[in-house]
Design a protein around this motif. Structure first.
Motif, PDB file in Angstrom:
ATOM      1  N   ASP A   1       0.657  -1.177   0.039  1.00 30.73           N
ATOM      2  CA  ASP A   1       0.146  -0.101   0.000  1.00 30.73           C
ATOM      3  C   ASP A   1       0.739   1.243  -0.119  1.00 30.73           C
ATOM      4  O   ASP A   1       0.712   2.189  -0.845  1.00 30.73           O
ATOM      5  CB  ASP A   1      -0.905   0.022   1.252  1.00 30.73           C
ATOM      6  CG  ASP A   1      -1.657  -1.160   1.456  1.00 30.73           C
ATOM      7  OD1 ASP A   1      -2.403  -1.659   0.260  1.00 30.73           O
ATOM      8  OD2 ASP A   1      -2.119  -1.575   2.330  1.00 30.73           O
ATOM      9  N   ILE A   2       1.816   1.149   0.643  1.00 32.28           N
ATOM     10  CA  ILE A   2       2.719   2.271   0.912  1.00 32.28           C
ATOM     11  C   ILE A   2       3.624   2.541  -0.543  1.00 32.28           C
ATOM     12  O   ILE A   2       3.716   3.713  -0.678  1.00 32.28           O
ATOM     13  CB  ILE A   2       3.817   2.137   2.153  1.00 32.28           C
ATOM     14  CG1 ILE A   2       3.108   2.104   3.382  1.00 32.28           C
ATOM     15  CG2 ILE A   2       4.777   3.187   2.175  1.00 32.28           C
ATOM     16  CD1 ILE A   2       3.992   1.683   4.574  1.00 32.28           C
ATOM     17  N   ALA A   3       3.970   1.629  -0.982  1.00 35.84           N
ATOM     18  CA  ALA A   3       4.679   1.489  -2.221  1.00 35.84           C
ATOM     19  C   ALA A   3       3.831   2.348  -3.398  1.00 35.84           C
ATOM     20  O   ALA A   3       4.199   3.134  -4.193  1.00 35.84           O
ATOM     21  CB  ALA A   3       5.251   0.210  -2.613  1.00 35.84           C
ATOM     22  N   ARG A   4       2.676   1.510  -3.276  1.00 40.20           N
ATOM     23  CA  ARG A   4       1.702   2.124  -4.610  1.00 40.20           C
ATOM     24  C   ARG A   4       1.390   3.685  -4.186  1.00 40.20           C
ATOM     25  O   ARG A   4       1.515   4.520  -5.247  1.00 40.20           O
ATOM     26  CB  ARG A   4       0.135   1.499  -4.512  1.00 40.20           C
ATOM     27  CG  ARG A   4      -0.778   1.615  -5.590  1.00 40.20           C
ATOM     28  CD  ARG A   4      -2.046   0.821  -5.304  1.00 40.20           C
ATOM     29  NE  ARG A   4      -2.532   1.011  -4.156  1.00 40.20           N
ATOM     30  CZ  ARG A   4      -2.537  -0.148  -3.275  1.00 40.20           C
ATOM     31  NH1 ARG A   4      -1.736  -0.946  -3.367  1.00 40.20           N
ATOM     32  NH2 ARG A   4      -3.227   0.258  -2.298  1.00 40.20           N
ATOM     33  N   THR A   5       1.158   4.058  -3.089  1.00 41.29           N
ATOM     34  CA  THR A   5       0.885   5.626  -2.881  1.00 41.29           C
ATOM     35  C   THR A   5       2.060   6.447  -3.093  1.00 41.29           C
ATOM     36  O   THR A   5       1.915   7.503  -3.703  1.00 41.29           O
ATOM     37  CB  THR A   5       0.386   5.534  -1.468  1.00 41.29           C
ATOM     38  OG1 THR A   5      -0.993   4.988  -1.302  1.00 41.29           O
ATOM     39  CG2 THR A   5       0.357   7.161  -1.168  1.00 41.29           C
ATOM     40  N   ALA A   6       3.226   5.867  -3.101  1.00 38.36           N
ATOM     41  CA  ALA A   6       4.588   6.571  -3.239  1.00 38.36           C
ATOM     42  C   ALA A   6       4.804   6.519  -4.782  1.00 38.36           C
ATOM     43  O   ALA A   6       5.913   7.432  -5.250  1.00 38.36           O
ATOM     44  CB  ALA A   6       5.674   5.922  -2.401  1.00 38.36           C
ATOM     45  N   GLY A   7       4.252   5.326  -5.425  1.00 43.74           N
ATOM     46  CA  GLY A   7       4.579   5.485  -6.837  1.00 43.74           C
ATOM     47  C   GLY A   7       5.823   4.853  -7.090  1.00 43.74           C
ATOM     48  O   GLY A   7       6.504   4.935  -8.058  1.00 43.74           O
ATOM     49  N   ARG A   8       6.174   3.751  -6.246  1.00 45.72           N
ATOM     50  CA  ARG A   8       7.463   3.221  -6.271  1.00 45.72           C
ATOM     51  C   ARG A   8       7.139   1.886  -6.145  1.00 45.72           C
ATOM     52  O   ARG A   8       5.868   1.402  -5.701  1.00 45.72           O
ATOM     53  CB  ARG A   8       8.237   3.475  -5.248  1.00 45.72           C
ATOM     54  CG  ARG A   8       9.368   4.681  -5.617  1.00 45.72           C
ATOM     55  CD  ARG A   8       8.656   6.087  -5.382  1.00 45.72           C
ATOM     56  NE  ARG A   8       9.747   7.107  -5.979  1.00 45.72           N
ATOM     57  CZ  ARG A   8       9.570   8.365  -5.892  1.00 45.72           C
ATOM     58  NH1 ARG A   8       8.110   8.587  -5.670  1.00 45.72           N
ATOM     59  NH2 ARG A   8      10.382   9.185  -6.094  1.00 45.72           N
ATOM     60  N   SER A   9       8.032   0.931  -6.629  1.00 45.01           N
ATOM     61  CA  SER A   9       7.787  -0.601  -6.293  1.00 45.01           C
ATOM     62  C   SER A   9       7.963  -1.174  -4.803  1.00 45.01           C
ATOM     63  O   SER A   9       8.759  -0.349  -4.037  1.00 45.01           O
ATOM     64  CB  SER A   9       8.619  -1.299  -7.209  1.00 45.01           C
ATOM     65  OG  SER A   9      10.100  -1.399  -6.574  1.00 45.01           O
ATOM     66  N   PRO A  10       7.447  -2.114  -4.183  1.00 49.36           N
ATOM     67  CA  PRO A  10       7.718  -2.668  -3.141  1.00 49.36           C
ATOM     68  C   PRO A  10       9.062  -3.066  -2.849  1.00 49.36           C
ATOM     69  O   PRO A  10       9.897  -2.902  -1.833  1.00 49.36           O
ATOM     70  CB  PRO A  10       6.859  -3.729  -3.023  1.00 49.36           C
ATOM     71  CG  PRO A  10       5.679  -3.586  -3.813  1.00 49.36           C
ATOM     72  CD  PRO A  10       6.216  -2.788  -5.120  1.00 49.36           C
ATOM     73  N   ALA A  11       9.758  -3.797  -4.113  1.00 46.66           N
ATOM     74  CA  ALA A  11      11.175  -3.732  -4.017  1.00 46.66           C
ATOM     75  C   ALA A  11      12.219  -2.707  -3.487  1.00 46.66           C
ATOM     76  O   ALA A  11      13.141  -2.760  -2.854  1.00 46.66           O
ATOM     77  CB  ALA A  11      11.684  -4.404  -5.346  1.00 46.66           C
ATOM     78  N   SER A  12      11.819  -1.490  -4.057  1.00 42.58           N
ATOM     79  CA  SER A  12      12.473  -0.360  -3.891  1.00 42.58           C
ATOM     80  C   SER A  12      12.333   0.238  -2.629  1.00 42.58           C
ATOM     81  O   SER A  12      13.142   0.797  -1.832  1.00 42.58           O
ATOM     82  CB  SER A  12      11.974   0.985  -4.768  1.00 42.58           C
ATOM     83  OG  SER A  12      12.591   2.079  -4.541  1.00 42.58           O
ATOM     84  N   PHE A  13      11.137  -0.049  -1.920  1.00 43.27           N
ATOM     85  CA  PHE A  13      10.654   0.154  -0.434  1.00 43.27           C
ATOM     86  C   PHE A  13      12.013  -0.431   0.221  1.00 43.27           C
ATOM     87  O   PHE A  13      12.519   0.345   1.431  1.00 43.27           O
ATOM     88  CB  PHE A  13       9.555  -0.307  -0.047  1.00 43.27           C
ATOM     89  CG  PHE A  13       9.342  -0.246   1.386  1.00 43.27           C
ATOM     90  CD1 PHE A  13       8.478   1.036   1.944  1.00 43.27           C
ATOM     91  CD2 PHE A  13       9.563  -1.253   2.334  1.00 43.27           C
ATOM     92  CE1 PHE A  13       8.335   1.230   3.166  1.00 43.27           C
ATOM     93  CE2 PHE A  13       9.105  -1.036   3.497  1.00 43.27           C
ATOM     94  CZ  PHE A  13       8.571   0.073   4.238  1.00 43.27           C
ATOM     95  N   TYR A  14      12.191  -1.671   0.243  1.00 36.42           N
ATOM     96  CA  TYR A  14      13.236  -2.331   0.987  1.00 36.42           C
ATOM     97  C   TYR A  14      14.864  -2.107   0.757  1.00 36.42           C
ATOM     98  O   TYR A  14      15.500  -2.240   1.736  1.00 36.42           O
ATOM     99  CB  TYR A  14      13.117  -3.786   0.685  1.00 36.42           C
ATOM    100  CG  TYR A  14      12.077  -4.439   1.229  1.00 36.42           C
ATOM    101  CD1 TYR A  14      11.612  -4.457   2.620  1.00 36.42           C
ATOM    102  CD2 TYR A  14      10.852  -4.897   0.435  1.00 36.42           C
ATOM    103  CE1 TYR A  14      10.157  -5.041   3.105  1.00 36.42           C
ATOM    104  CE2 TYR A  14       9.720  -5.198   0.843  1.00 36.42           C
ATOM    105  CZ  TYR A  14       9.365  -5.355   2.123  1.00 36.42           C
ATOM    106  OH  TYR A  14       8.096  -5.687   2.597  1.00 36.42           O
ATOM    107  N   ASN A  15      15.005  -0.787  -0.007  1.00 40.52           N
ATOM    108  CA  ASN A  15      16.296  -0.340  -0.097  1.00 40.52           C
ATOM    109  C   ASN A  15      16.472   0.656   0.909  1.00 40.52           C
ATOM    110  O   ASN A  15      17.484   1.365   1.189  1.00 40.52           O
ATOM    111  CB  ASN A  15      16.362   0.298  -1.465  1.00 40.52           C
ATOM    112  CG  ASN A  15      16.412  -0.840  -2.542  1.00 40.52           C
ATOM    113  OD1 ASN A  15      17.257  -1.801  -2.412  1.00 40.52           O
ATOM    114  ND2 ASN A  15      16.223  -0.554  -3.761  1.00 40.52           N
ATOM    115  N   TYR A  16      15.286   1.119   1.327  1.00 40.25           N
ATOM    116  CA  TYR A  16      15.256   2.238   2.482  1.00 40.25           C
ATOM    117  C   TYR A  16      14.834   1.926   3.910  1.00 40.25           C
ATOM    118  O   TYR A  16      15.610   2.564   4.780  1.00 40.25           O
ATOM    119  CB  TYR A  16      14.607   3.418   1.920  1.00 40.25           C
ATOM    120  CG  TYR A  16      14.830   4.146   0.459  1.00 40.25           C
ATOM    121  CD1 TYR A  16      16.064   4.857   0.482  1.00 40.25           C
ATOM    122  CD2 TYR A  16      14.209   3.268  -0.733  1.00 40.25           C
ATOM    123  CE1 TYR A  16      16.348   5.318  -0.687  1.00 40.25           C
ATOM    124  CE2 TYR A  16      15.035   3.848  -1.866  1.00 40.25           C
ATOM    125  CZ  TYR A  16      15.809   4.864  -1.934  1.00 40.25           C
ATOM    126  OH  TYR A  16      16.360   5.187  -3.218  1.00 40.25           O
TER     127      TYR A  16
END
Length: 206
Positions: free
Chosen positions: A35-50
């Motif tokens: 949900d967070i990734a979608r709202t941010a316009g990024r991929s879930p995989a990218s989320f785990y980089n941060y």
């Protein structure tokens, strides 16, 4: 000149803002990383980089809240305002900032009860706030107020009172669950309790 951010910093900020919105809409427990990734316009995989998980991003939001409020709350004390005035100003700042970030901060109580990893992070964040309060209690003691009280326990109790009161009154709608909370009355009550917990002297004996 506007501050320049790296691409990585902008992406991390996008995830933080998205998490804030999702926590406000869905609640912390119901929000997923997707949900967070979608709202941010990024991929879930990218989320785990941060961030490690959603508890990690909530901790970052809580840390930002405490850093922002601490910087603002210090101002009335640094300007040498009378203690009663400084306390009310500080509590007003905390209340209004908590209200404006309600979505994320409401998740703090949920996460601290359900997620041991977040609880450990939250305890570290709280220590900074308690340290700041303790400095004020120690200054009051040097001026002859509240002799003999346990500085750390008192600071922890005052911090807990403020945080839980904001949660009950702003998130849960008060003790009836559907009532409108008078903000001025709430702030006045908190400031009065805080002031009288510290700024008292032993009664003089005849």
């Amino acid at each position: 000149m506007p501050r320049q951010y790296s691409k990585g910093a902008r992406t991390a900020a996008a995830f933080l803002e998205a998490a804030r919105k999702e926590f406000a809409t869905r609640g912390y427990l119901s929000t997923k990383v997707e949900d967070i990734a979608r709202t941010a316009g990024r991929s879930p995989a990218s989320f785990y980089n941060y961030f490690t998980d959603k508890a990690d991003v909530l901790a970052a939001l809580a840390q930002a809240f405490h850093e922002d409020t601490r910087a603002q709350i210090a101002a009335p004390y640094q300007k040498g305002r009378p203690p009663e005035e400084a306390i009310r100003t500080a509590i007003t700042i905390f209340w209004e900032t908590y209200r404006d970030r309600l979505g994320a901060l409401s998740g703090v109580f949920q996460a601290s009860m359900a997620d041991p990893t977040f609880l450990a992070s939250w305890r570290e964040i709280r220590q900074s706030a308690i340290d700041f309060i303790a400095q004020g209690v120690e200054r009051a003691q040097k001026d002859g107020y509240c002799p003999g009280i346990d500085v750390r326990m008192t600071s922890s109790a005052l911090s807990s009172m403020l945080e839980l009161s904001c949660y009950v009154w702003l998130v849960q709608g008060g003790d009836n669950g559907d009532s409108h909370v008078d903000e001025h009355a709430a702030i006045d009550s908190l400031a009065s309790i805080w002031y009288h917990a510290i700024y008292w002297r032993p009664q003089e004996h005849d």
